[in-house]
Motif scaffolding. Structure first.
Motif, short mmCIF file in Angstrom:
data_model
loop_
_atom_site.label_atom_id
_atom_site.label_comp_id
_atom_site.label_asym_id
_atom_site.label_seq_id
_atom_site.Cartn_x
_atom_site.Cartn_y
_atom_site.Cartn_z
N LYS A 230 0.82 -1.21 0.00
CA LYS A 230 0.00 0.00 0.00
C LYS A 230 0.85 1.26 0.00
O LYS A 230 0.43 2.30 -0.52
CB LYS A 230 -0.91 0.00 1.22
CG LYS A 230 -1.99 -1.08 1.18
CD LYS A 230 -2.85 -1.03 2.44
CE LYS A 230 -3.91 -2.12 2.41
NZ LYS A 230 -4.75 -2.11 3.64
N ALA A 231 2.05 1.18 0.57
CA ALA A 231 2.94 2.34 0.58
C ALA A 231 3.75 2.46 -0.70
O ALA A 231 4.26 3.54 -1.01
CB ALA A 231 3.87 2.27 1.79
N PHE A 232 3.88 1.35 -1.44
CA PHE A 232 4.65 1.35 -2.69
C PHE A 232 3.79 0.70 -3.78
O PHE A 232 3.93 -0.51 -4.04
CB PHE A 232 5.97 0.59 -2.52
CG PHE A 232 6.88 1.17 -1.48
CD1 PHE A 232 7.71 2.23 -1.78
CD2 PHE A 232 6.89 0.65 -0.19
CE1 PHE A 232 8.56 2.76 -0.82
CE2 PHE A 232 7.73 1.17 0.78
CZ PHE A 232 8.56 2.24 0.46
N PRO A 233 2.90 1.44 -4.42
CA PRO A 233 2.02 0.86 -5.45
C PRO A 233 2.84 0.31 -6.62
O PRO A 233 3.88 0.84 -6.98
CB PRO A 233 1.15 2.05 -5.88
CG PRO A 233 1.24 3.02 -4.74
CD PRO A 233 2.61 2.85 -4.16
N GLY A 234 2.33 -0.77 -7.18
CA GLY A 234 3.00 -1.38 -8.31
C GLY A 234 4.13 -2.30 -7.95
O GLY A 234 4.84 -2.80 -8.83
N MET A 235 4.30 -2.58 -6.69
CA MET A 235 5.40 -3.44 -6.23
C MET A 235 5.04 -4.90 -6.46
O MET A 235 3.91 -5.33 -6.24
CB MET A 235 5.64 -3.18 -4.74
CG MET A 235 6.66 -4.07 -4.09
SD MET A 235 6.56 -3.95 -2.28
CE MET A 235 5.00 -4.79 -1.99
N SER A 236 6.02 -5.67 -6.90
CA SER A 236 5.84 -7.11 -7.07
C SER A 236 6.41 -7.84 -5.86
O SER A 236 7.40 -7.40 -5.28
CB SER A 236 6.52 -7.60 -8.35
OG SER A 236 7.92 -7.38 -8.27
N VAL A 237 5.77 -8.97 -5.51
CA VAL A 237 6.17 -9.72 -4.32
C VAL A 237 6.43 -11.16 -4.71
O VAL A 237 5.64 -11.77 -5.44
CB VAL A 237 5.08 -9.66 -3.24
CG1 VAL A 237 5.54 -10.39 -1.98
CG2 VAL A 237 4.70 -8.23 -2.91
N THR A 238 7.52 -11.71 -4.21
CA THR A 238 7.83 -13.13 -4.37
C THR A 238 8.08 -13.74 -3.00
O THR A 238 8.64 -13.10 -2.11
CB THR A 238 9.08 -13.33 -5.26
OG1 THR A 238 10.19 -12.65 -4.66
CG2 THR A 238 8.84 -12.80 -6.65
N TYR A 239 7.66 -14.99 -2.84
CA TYR A 239 7.81 -15.69 -1.57
C TYR A 239 8.73 -16.89 -1.76
O TYR A 239 8.87 -17.43 -2.86
CB TYR A 239 6.45 -16.15 -1.04
CG TYR A 239 5.50 -15.02 -0.76
CD1 TYR A 239 5.52 -14.35 0.45
CD2 TYR A 239 4.58 -14.62 -1.73
CE1 TYR A 239 4.65 -13.31 0.71
CE2 TYR A 239 3.69 -13.57 -1.47
CZ TYR A 239 3.74 -12.92 -0.26
OH TYR A 239 2.87 -11.89 0.01
#
Length: 735
Positions: A230-239
């Motif tokens: 929410k603080a960095f829109p457009g961020m991708s996340v990998t687990y």
């Protein structure tokens, strides 16, 4: 108190210190990111063992808190074990309260891999705990261990390298976790830890204990990524695919013991932390200027550029004034060399001289002169030599001045540090002075405690003094094996009068003094005997009480701890025995003077008012497990006024008459299994005795106490009413 914080102290702030140690002086081991010091917060460098030992000796810390590196997830810092060992070794002989805060690695379990019980980090964490417990067992250090979730500090934007890395990744647009999306996070707010540490030290006990802080937040790494996203829109996340970890449920031990439970959660604290981090990041970016940063980081190329520009300007100026009769006499190249060498030092001066020589060579070439005469004619070298000598001399002078200035600046810095250290030391001395003065005046220590002990020893009955002496010595000296012996008039035997509870096997009830000639000789000459050779079956300490120039009482300490075999304890034991000696001599003198008034007229038996307190004192010793006694009723003791009875009992025994008119014998330090021996001895003297059982003794003593109280009030009433009666009779006579 002096408090030392060591280890992973990145999260510590002044507000945290105020919360955890509001009244203490705090010293923090220097570490990258440590906050600045103030009047109650000092930062010291303890990077090596010598500095650590010196600091611990200088400050004499009362409390030490060690924070493990495992409090930061995936920390790449090492060295916990060696630092902790040096720290524990340095405080092993002190009275320091040690608290270690370790990470959650030891508590993690892996439900999907039941065979996996330990990891490298859990083994290291367990080794830290075992090291603390080893020193606690071996050197009696007071140690407590807290197993905590990973820490975060909202006031410092998460503070740990783990969160900084996450935020930087999110800013770049790609956030990566090693954990699975459904894995539950395990974090604790540093403010909650401060509150717990305050409560633990406020209710400190000497027992070694291990506590576990619960993880009450139901917050997964997927939720964490969502909040950061929410603080960095457009961020991708990998687990990642790390093994799922499980942290144990709350055992409520901390809530029941200290009334503490976590109040903050990462889910609530993370949004404001992210906002502050972004604001700090924007301010940091705005303060960056590429040109000035380049010039600030590349000073030598910039100096070279300045010298080249100055050289070009010098050559242009020389060309412009070449036809001027006045300015043509000035060597501008030499002036250029002197200026550069004076401003920038030796290397720059030599470099400027080389440029001047190159400029002179080019000027010769521009006039069509050949270089051969220039090199072969030594008189032409003079200008080149002058340039180099001028550049070197001016540069050397400038370099020497710069070194002198740096030396003076460093010396002033050292003087400031020394002044600051002395100022802090002076304030510490003042604080210690105020603290010690408060202890002396306001607490039951020092003079206050001596006064209280003197008041307790203000007793004229020896039996009560024995009880008071044992209790006071146990409280003050810390031992639990004290005994008091009374010497008979012949000086042959010592009879046990009282002993510490549960130490009957350490003391014989009767001792022949000739078997302890070395102890008696030491008591007659020096007043104190110390078992320095650690001889078996002998007490560690013995002190004598002398009355009328003879040894009357011996006070012994059967066992002593290793830290009690020193001069300080010897002096303290001597002082305590001196106070007891004054009280006992006073009690013996009073008993000798008032002896005749305590006897039944014409006999050697004590009256009820004198005999009853002795029996009550013996009961008090028995109740507190400091002694034993037998109360015997003598049937035919009046036949010879008691002389036969006195000849058949010991000097430490007492005979008296109670309100029922019977004669009783108080056999001090005699138990029921010794009754046949006592009966045999009294029967040989022609006496018949009957043991008074405990219930009958209590009833008899209660009736006697009530009767004595009534008689005492009756004796006092005529004295109180004497004046009114006299005045009434005078009035009647007058009438």
């Amino acid at each position: 108190m002096e408090v030392l914080l060591v280890g992973n102290t990145d999260f510590i702030t002044k507000q945290w210190i105020q919360h955890a140690f509001p009244q203490d002086h705090v010293v923090i081991a220097e570490r990258e990111g440590t906050v600045d010091g103030n009047d109650r917060l000092r930062i010291v460098n303890m990077s090596d063992a010598s500095t650590l030992a010196e600091t611990l000796t200088t400050y004499e810390f009362d409390r030490i808190v060690f924070f493990s590196e495992d409090l930061t997830p995936r920390s790449d810092r090492d060295g916990d074990l060696g630092t902790l060992r040096r720290l524990l070794h340095a405080i092993r002989n002190g009275q320091t309260q040690m608290l270690m805060v370790s990470g959650p690695e030891v508590e993690f379990t892996y439900p999907e891999n039941a065979d996996v019980r330990d990891t490298s980090k859990s083994l290291m964490s367990r080794a830290l705990e075992e090291l603390c417990l080893y020193y606690a067992r071996t050197y009696q250090i007071e140690v407590k261990i807290i197993r905590s979730p990973y820490l975060y500090a909202p006031d410092r934007n998460g503070v740990t390298a783990y969160f900084n890395t996450l935020f930087e990744q999110a800013e770049s647009g790609a956030l990566s976790f090693h954990e699975r999306k459904s894995q539950k996070t395990c974090f604790l707010c540093a403010d909650d830890l401060a509150e717990l540490i305050y409560r633990i030290f406020d209710d400190w006990t000497a027992d070694s204990e291990i506590f576990r802080i619960p993880n009450v937040s139901n917050f997964t790494y997927g939720d964490l990524a969502e909040v950061i996203g929410k603080a960095f829109p457009g961020m991708s996340v990998t687990y990642g695919n790390d093994r799922p970890q499980r942290y144990p449920d709350d055992d409520h031990a901390l809530r029941l013991r200290y009334g503490w439970s976590p109040r903050y959660s990462l889910k609530q604290d993370l949004p404001p932390v992210l906002q502050r981090w972004k604001e700090a990041r924007v301010q940091e970016q705005s303060e960056k200027h590429p040109i000035w940063d380049f010039l600030r980081n590349h000073s030598k190329p910039w100096i070279a550029i300045e010298i080249f520009i100055t050289f070009i300007l010098e050559e242009l100026l020389r060309t412009a004034v070449q036809g001027n009769s006045q300015l043509g006499t000035v060597d501008l190249r030499l002036f250029f060399v002197v200026i550069v060498g004076t401003m920038y030092g030796l290397n720059a001066g030599v470099f400027a001289a080389a440029l001047a020589c190159a400029g002179m060579a080019l000027s010769y070439a521009s006039k069509g002169a050949s270089f051969a005469p220039l090199f072969y004619d030594t008189s032409n070298w003079l200008a080149f030599v002058v340039y180099f000598v001028a550049g070197a001399v001016c540069g050397y002078v400038q370099l020497r001045n710069r070194e002198n200035l740096r030396f003076m600046r460093d010396e002033n810095s050292l003087l400031r540090e020394r002044l600051a250290f002395l100022r802090d030391l002076y304030h510490d001395v003042l604080d210690d002075r105020r603290m010690l003065r408060g202890q002396i005046i306001g607490r039951r220590d020092s003079f206050g405690k001596m006064y209280a002990m003197t008041r307790e020893l203000d007793e004229v009955q020896p039996q009560k003094l024995y009880h008071t002496t044992i209790r006071i010595m146990q409280d003050t000296l810390g031992g639990d094996s004290f005994g008091i012996y009374r010497i008979d008039n012949g000086g042959r035997f010592a009879r046990l009068m009282a002993a510490s509870p549960q130490t009957e096997s350490l003391f014989s009830k009767s001792a022949l003094l000739e078997n302890y000639a070395n102890i008696v000789m030491a008591l007659d000459h020096g007043g104190l005997w110390v078992n320095r050779n650690l001889e078996q079956n002998l007490p560690m300490y013995a002190a004598g009480v002398h009355a009328d120039g003879k040894l009357a009482v011996v006070i012994v300490l059967a066992k002593a701890q290793p830290d009690q075999m020193n001069l300080y304890f010897q002096n303290l034991f001597t002082i305590m025995c001196g106070l007891v000696e004054s009280a006992m001599v006073r009690a013996f003198d009073y008993e000798d003077v008032a002896r005749q008034s305590m006897l039944v007229p014409g006999t050697e038996f004590l009256n009820a008012q004198a005999f009853l307190p002795k029996v009550l004192a013996a009961n008090e010793l028995k109740h507190d497990h400091m002694g034993d006694h037998l109360l015997l009723r003598v049937e035919d003791a009046w036949q010879d006024d008691g002389s036969r009875l006195r000849g058949a009992i010991r000097q430490t025994d007492e005979t008296g008459v109670l309100q029922d008119g019977n004669v009783y014998v108080l056999m001090n330090q005699a138990s029921e299994h010794e009754l046949p021996i006592i009966n045999r001895r009294l029967t040989q003297a022609g006496l018949h005795v009957t043991r008074v059982c405990d219930q009958e003794e209590d009833t008899l003593l209660a009736e006697a106490s009530a009767q004595v109280a009534v008689e005492t009030r009756a004796d006092e009433t005529p004295r109180n009413n004497a004046a009114p009666n006299d005045s009434a009779s005078h009035e009647g006579g007058a009438a």
